[in-house]
Enzyme design. Structure first.
Site, PDB file in Angstrom:
ATOM      1  CB  CYS A 170      -0.915  -0.041   1.221  1.00 24.93           C
ATOM      2  SG  CYS A 170      -1.783   1.492   1.572  1.00 24.93           S
TER       3      CYS A 170
ATOM      4  CB  CYS B 277       0.379   1.565   4.141  1.00 26.21           C
ATOM      5  SG  CYS B 277      -1.357   1.109   4.103  1.00 26.21           S
TER       6      CYS B 277
END
Length: 147
Positions: free
Chosen positions: A69, A72
């Site tokens: 991600c 993230c």
């Protein structure tokens, strides 16, 4: 009012009792003798997550993330900076949703990154989406004040 606080060691997972009046900054684990707080988030699996959430007498802030991600990965250094400001009043954990799919499902994680603020074993606030360090700290403090 209790005279001790339970704090879970981020290194070995043992539960330590600290006197309520003692400053936790220099505290060391009674089992592994490592510092209780390092100013860094702790990477946890499902079992360690459960132990921290159920046994810590301080609030727990969890970053649910995944290595693939982009947001993230971008938020990871911000979360680490927030740990330096929020510890020792808040324990910061990182939970990889790819390694804990059952727990992520139980927590109703529908998007990542997601921050979960927990106290006394229950969720008190949730935020999905990347944030900078200042926003993480402000969001955490605001939600702790409200609860």
């Amino acid at each position: 009012m209790s005279t001790t606080r339970q704090i879970v060691c981020g290194h070995c997972g043992r539960i330590n009792r600290l006197p309520a009046g003692r400053a936790p900054e220099g505290a060391r684990c009674g089992a592994c003798h490592q510092p209780m707080f390092t100013g860094q988030p702790i990477e946890v699996d499902e079992a360690a997550f459960g132990r921290h959430v159920a046994s810590n007498d301080i609030p727990v802030l969890v970053d649910v993330w995944a290595p693939w991600c982009g947001p993230c990965r971008a938020m990871a250094p911000m979360f680490a900076r927030a740990a330096q400001q929020l510890e020792p009043g808040v324990r910061l954990l990182k939970l990889n949703s790819d390694n804990a799919p059952t727990l992520s499902s139980q927590l109703n994680i529908s998007g990542i990154p997601t921050l979960l603020l927990m106290r006394g074993g229950r969720e008190i606030a949730r935020h999905s989406g990347a944030m900078d360090a200042r926003s993480i700290v402000a969001w955490t403090e605001a939600n702790l004040t409200r609860s």
